[in-house]
Scaffold this motif. Structure first.
Motif, PDB file in Angstrom:
ATOM      1  N   MET A  35       0.700  -1.270  -0.063  1.00  0.00           N
ATOM      2  CA  MET A  35      -0.041  -0.088  -0.010  1.00  0.00           C
ATOM      3  C   MET A  35       1.201   1.180  -0.353  1.00  0.00           C
ATOM      4  O   MET A  35       0.114   2.814  -1.191  1.00  0.00           O
ATOM      5  CB  MET A  35      -0.204   0.209   1.349  1.00  0.00           C
ATOM      6  CG  MET A  35      -2.281  -0.984   1.186  1.00  0.00           C
ATOM      7  SD  MET A  35      -3.111  -0.508   2.384  1.00  0.00           S
ATOM      8  CE  MET A  35      -2.641  -1.401   3.617  1.00  0.00           C
ATOM      9  N   ILE A  36       1.869   0.934   1.285  1.00  0.00           N
ATOM     10  CA  ILE A  36       2.799   2.333   0.222  1.00  0.00           C
ATOM     11  C   ILE A  36       3.824   2.268   0.068  1.00  0.00           C
ATOM     12  O   ILE A  36       5.048   3.135  -0.026  1.00  0.00           O
ATOM     13  CB  ILE A  36       3.327   2.591   2.100  1.00  0.00           C
ATOM     14  CG1 ILE A  36       4.137   1.657   2.738  1.00  0.00           C
ATOM     15  CG2 ILE A  36       2.028   2.491   3.556  1.00  0.00           C
ATOM     16  CD1 ILE A  36       4.543   1.913   3.824  1.00  0.00           C
ATOM     17  N   ALA A  37       3.999   1.433  -0.599  1.00  0.00           N
ATOM     18  CA  ALA A  37       5.314   0.919  -2.126  1.00  0.00           C
ATOM     19  C   ALA A  37       5.922   2.424  -2.688  1.00  0.00           C
ATOM     20  O   ALA A  37       6.930   2.607  -2.784  1.00  0.00           O
ATOM     21  CB  ALA A  37       5.016  -0.029  -3.311  1.00  0.00           C
ATOM     22  N   ASN A  38       4.482   2.976  -2.864  1.00  0.00           N
ATOM     23  CA  ASN A  38       4.901   4.508  -3.905  1.00  0.00           C
ATOM     24  C   ASN A  38       5.491   5.616  -2.906  1.00  0.00           C
ATOM     25  O   ASN A  38       6.522   6.039  -4.001  1.00  0.00           O
ATOM     26  CB  ASN A  38       4.161   4.640  -4.745  1.00  0.00           C
ATOM     27  CG  ASN A  38       3.652   3.925  -5.702  1.00  0.00           C
ATOM     28  OD1 ASN A  38       4.615   3.060  -6.009  1.00  0.00           O
ATOM     29  ND2 ASN A  38       2.377   3.824  -6.408  1.00  0.00           N
ATOM     30  N   ASP A  39       5.632   5.561  -1.842  1.00  0.00           N
ATOM     31  CA  ASP A  39       6.167   7.151  -1.055  1.00  0.00           C
ATOM     32  C   ASP A  39       7.407   6.822  -0.546  1.00  0.00           C
ATOM     33  O   ASP A  39       7.822   7.667   0.214  1.00  0.00           O
ATOM     34  CB  ASP A  39       4.873   6.729   0.335  1.00  0.00           C
ATOM     35  CG  ASP A  39       3.506   7.581  -0.533  1.00  0.00           C
ATOM     36  OD1 ASP A  39       2.895   8.363  -1.459  1.00  0.00           O
ATOM     37  OD2 ASP A  39       2.579   6.550   0.127  1.00  0.00           O
ATOM     38  N   LEU A  40       7.753   5.843   0.122  1.00  0.00           N
ATOM     39  CA  LEU A  40       8.888   4.655   0.377  1.00  0.00           C
ATOM     40  C   LEU A  40      10.069   5.202   0.142  1.00  0.00           C
ATOM     41  O   LEU A  40      11.861   5.826   0.850  1.00  0.00           O
ATOM     42  CB  LEU A  40       8.915   2.949   0.254  1.00  0.00           C
ATOM     43  CG  LEU A  40       8.117   2.569   1.255  1.00  0.00           C
ATOM     44  CD1 LEU A  40       8.662   1.015   0.868  1.00  0.00           C
ATOM     45  CD2 LEU A  40       8.477   2.882   2.548  1.00  0.00           C
ATOM     46  N   TYR A  41      10.539   5.066  -2.026  1.00  0.00           N
ATOM     47  CA  TYR A  41      11.820   5.575  -2.280  1.00  0.00           C
ATOM     48  C   TYR A  41      12.382   6.967  -1.819  1.00  0.00           C
ATOM     49  O   TYR A  41      11.632   7.690  -2.128  1.00  0.00           O
ATOM     50  CB  TYR A  41      11.732   5.613  -3.830  1.00  0.00           C
ATOM     51  CG  TYR A  41      13.356   5.739  -4.057  1.00  0.00           C
ATOM     52  CD1 TYR A  41      14.305   4.823  -4.076  1.00  0.00           C
ATOM     53  CD2 TYR A  41      13.405   7.158  -4.449  1.00  0.00           C
ATOM     54  CE1 TYR A  41      15.671   4.610  -4.813  1.00  0.00           C
ATOM     55  CE2 TYR A  41      15.022   7.352  -5.451  1.00  0.00           C
ATOM     56  CZ  TYR A  41      15.943   6.294  -5.693  1.00  0.00           C
ATOM     57  OH  TYR A  41      17.015   6.757  -5.723  1.00  0.00           O
ATOM     58  N   ASP A  42      13.258   7.147  -1.225  1.00  0.00           N
ATOM     59  CA  ASP A  42      13.970   8.316  -0.493  1.00  0.00           C
ATOM     60  C   ASP A  42      13.084   8.524   0.312  1.00  0.00           C
ATOM     61  O   ASP A  42      13.787   9.947   0.806  1.00  0.00           O
ATOM     62  CB  ASP A  42      14.273   9.326  -2.009  1.00  0.00           C
ATOM     63  CG  ASP A  42      15.779  10.128  -1.635  1.00  0.00           C
ATOM     64  OD1 ASP A  42      16.655   9.695  -1.207  1.00  0.00           O
ATOM     65  OD2 ASP A  42      15.812  11.603  -2.327  1.00  0.00           O
ATOM     66  N   ALA A  43      12.776   8.467   0.963  1.00  0.00           N
ATOM     67  CA  ALA A  43      11.705   8.424   2.628  1.00  0.00           C
ATOM     68  C   ALA A  43      12.823   8.308   3.959  1.00  0.00           C
ATOM     69  O   ALA A  43      13.584   7.534   3.747  1.00  0.00           O
ATOM     70  CB  ALA A  43      10.469   7.654   2.567  1.00  0.00           C
TER      71      ALA A  43
END
Length: 184
Positions: A35-43
């Motif tokens: 559900m949060i995959a798109n928000d994770l990169y470089d977070a």
């Protein structure tokens, strides 16, 4: 318990002994991270009440640039250190032992701001509300920060609507995840 995906995929994680922690099952963890995959990169990620560190480690494995792991229990902190070394993710992690209040205060002093915060406090003790009160009036978050609360299935969350936008509630058999943003 294992890392589901990413650079540390399939590595087995150690959990603290006893029943002071409730590790999130692999199935629920996989659902959450899908559900949060798109928000994770470089977070920048905060795993508060981290237990074994499994959630923050999954975030790092899937591309978060940095994760803070906070827990009050000595054995949990040792377990987090072991798991981060085992997954070779220690270089992007900050581990803090202490109460959530003192840890949030220390992080404020570092000038950090989080993209995603995961709160998994002991159920029915009111810790999540106290933690949210501290976060609401801090520089640690803004209206774009995604906060995910893991809570008992039966917990009423209507009171959150006063200060927070509830984005989604995902219910499982025994618990649920509440996704919120600070009202802008």
């Amino acid at each position: 318990m294992r890392v589901i995906s990413g650079t540390a995929r399939s590595l087995i994680l150690k959990t603290p002994k006893g029943n002071l922690t409730r590790p999130t099952t692999d199935k629920i963890k996989e659902t959450l991270f899908n559900m949060i995959a798109n928000d994770l990169y470089d977070a920048t990620f905060l795993d508060m009440f981290a237990g074994s560190g499994g959630i923050g480690i999954e975030a790092l494995s899937r591309g978060a640039k940095k994760a803070y792991f906070c827990d009050i229990d000595r054995e949990a902190v040792e377990c987090i250190k072991y798991n981060l070394a085992h997954t070779k993710l220690l270089d992007r992690a900050v581990i803090m032992k202490g109460s959530f209040e003192s840890n949030l205060d220390k992080i404020k002093g570092l000038g950090e701001r989080f993209d995603i915060i995961f709160l998994d406090p002991p159920y029915k003790k009111g810790f999540e509300d106290k933690c949210l009160d501290i976060l609401l009036n801090s520089t640690l978050i803004d209206e774009h920060t995604l906060i995910i609360i893991e809570e008992d299935f039966k917990t009423d969350t209507a009171h959150l609507e006063k200060d927070w936008d509830i984005v989604k509630v995902k219910e499982y058999k025994s618990n649920k995840h509440i996704f919120i943003h600070k009202r802008g």
